[in-house]
Design a protein around this motif. Sequence first.
Motif, short mmCIF file in Angstrom:
data_model
loop_
_atom_site.label_atom_id
_atom_site.label_comp_id
_atom_site.label_asym_id
_atom_site.label_seq_id
_atom_site.Cartn_x
_atom_site.Cartn_y
_atom_site.Cartn_z
N LYS A 26 1.87 71.79 -22.40
CA LYS A 26 2.48 71.55 -23.72
C LYS A 26 2.53 72.85 -24.52
N SER A 85 8.42 71.53 -30.25
CA SER A 85 7.30 71.05 -29.43
C SER A 85 7.82 70.56 -28.10
N THR A 86 7.01 70.74 -27.06
CA THR A 86 7.33 70.21 -25.74
C THR A 86 6.05 69.82 -25.04
N GLN A 87 6.08 68.71 -24.30
CA GLN A 87 4.91 68.24 -23.57
C GLN A 87 5.38 67.51 -22.32
#
Length: 559
Positions: A161, A185-187
């Motif tokens: 993430k 944001s990235t996960q």
Amino acid sequence: MAAALAEEAPDNEDYYALLNVRREASQEELKAAYRRLCMLYHPDKHRDPELKTQAERLFNLVHQAYEVLSDPQTRAIYDIYGRRGLEMEGWEVVERKRTPAEIREEFERLQREREERRLQQRTNPKGTISVGIDATDLFDRYDEEYEDVQGSSFPQIEINKMHISQSIEAPLTATDTAILSGNLSTQNGNGGGSINLALRRVTSAKGWGELEFGAGDLQGPLFGLKIFRNLTPRCFITTNCALQFSSRGIRPGLTTVLARNLDKNTMGYLQWRWGIQSAMNTSIVRDTKTSHFTVALQLGIPHSFMMVSYQHKFQDEDQTRVKGSLKAGFFGTIVEYGAERKISRHSILGATVSVGVPQGVSLKIKLNRASQTYFFPVHLTDQLLPSAVFYATVGPLVIYFAMHRLIIKPYLRAQKERELEKQRESTASDILQKKQEAEAAVRLMQESVRRIIEAEEARMGLIVVNAWYGKFVNDNSRKNEKVKVIDVTVPLQCLVKDSKLILTEASKVGLPGFYDPCVGEEKSLKVLYQFRGVLHQVMSADNEALRIPKQSHRIDADG
């Protein structure tokens, strides 16, 4: 008149040090110091053309210092704002009977226009970069499952993430500010972002209000209102209400915080949050010079918890802090401990170990660089493994001390040397001039010093045998550093009056006959003197007041 006086004097001249008087000196003390220096530097007392020229310059400098400090108005300006205050245009229209407080108000009025022009050029950028790392393969791996997989001998460490946020402030007027912020944001392969614009207005000395507008790809538009208000000198309230639009409808939210100063170092907070995650929270925060303590209790949906944390602040130049906390609630129990330390002028490095049930063990590394924050949470295991706790604790310590010794310390030392060298180069001509002035002042003092010594010897009084000013090296760890001192025996003897020598709480570099032998470095004054036939010795810091003679300075005969 104030501006004219400022133009004639050197930029770094300390008038109080030049006259060797306290900042609280009375008119009588100023007059006595002025008369004494006038007698010493009066041009008519010197026949040599070179000495006469130097005497004229020093005489004029002393006269300028006395003119500034003997006038209540110019002295108030100088005390509050230094030489830059004397250089400010517009003082000629100020009534001369005004008090220091009124002068302060006038100066602020004269500066206001300049400050408003600078507003357009100022921003306050803040940013955070967070990179989550999954390192569970280091401790939760079953080797037999990977025996037949090619290249599986190395544990797999992945970034699972990331989060990036940034904000800037743009002052519009003295009371209005626009704040633009955004985040991404990235996960696990999925991500999104949003952008927000807030307009803040300071309505009075007691409060401000803020309107917020936002939009994102995962959620719809956001409209918010935040209000801050001081209810009393010891109590304030903050209210934040928001409307979040989404495909599921409108989600309202309201957060109210009531805070009160319980004492000089303690704050109490009550928070009520209504919306998607409703909760009530109360906390007490005590912050002192050496410690920071917090206790909090929250009742809410879905989480209720109790938390206690303590941080100890060491009073060292690296601003070292160690901390620990315990948090227990419906989600489980988490124990955290860690430390942080300043590694350069603008950088603070910290590490925290988190051990929880059922969260497992994590290591959180944080670097603050000016207004930017870099955060690296490393998840080590989902289980409570002693090996993971051990390596999470010892590993960062070993790496930090190795880097500090091999990289950080040499880098900071080289950086300091570069800065000192740059400072020396930029001030080389000024220092050379100061050195020449100091040497000339010493020559002018010779006749006065001879008379002072004769008078002191007749009464078995105070004789300065030797005096040095500059950088002394007494620590064995710094034995390779060069001693940089100058002889100030004559200037100090010239200041002796009635078998006493009194130096005020200011840098000695401004005293007549002194100059800076080591720009940017720590300086001290070392004096060997004789009083009533007995040798005495004392060393004082540059900005430390000094009164001699003293019994504690006496050198024992058997020493």
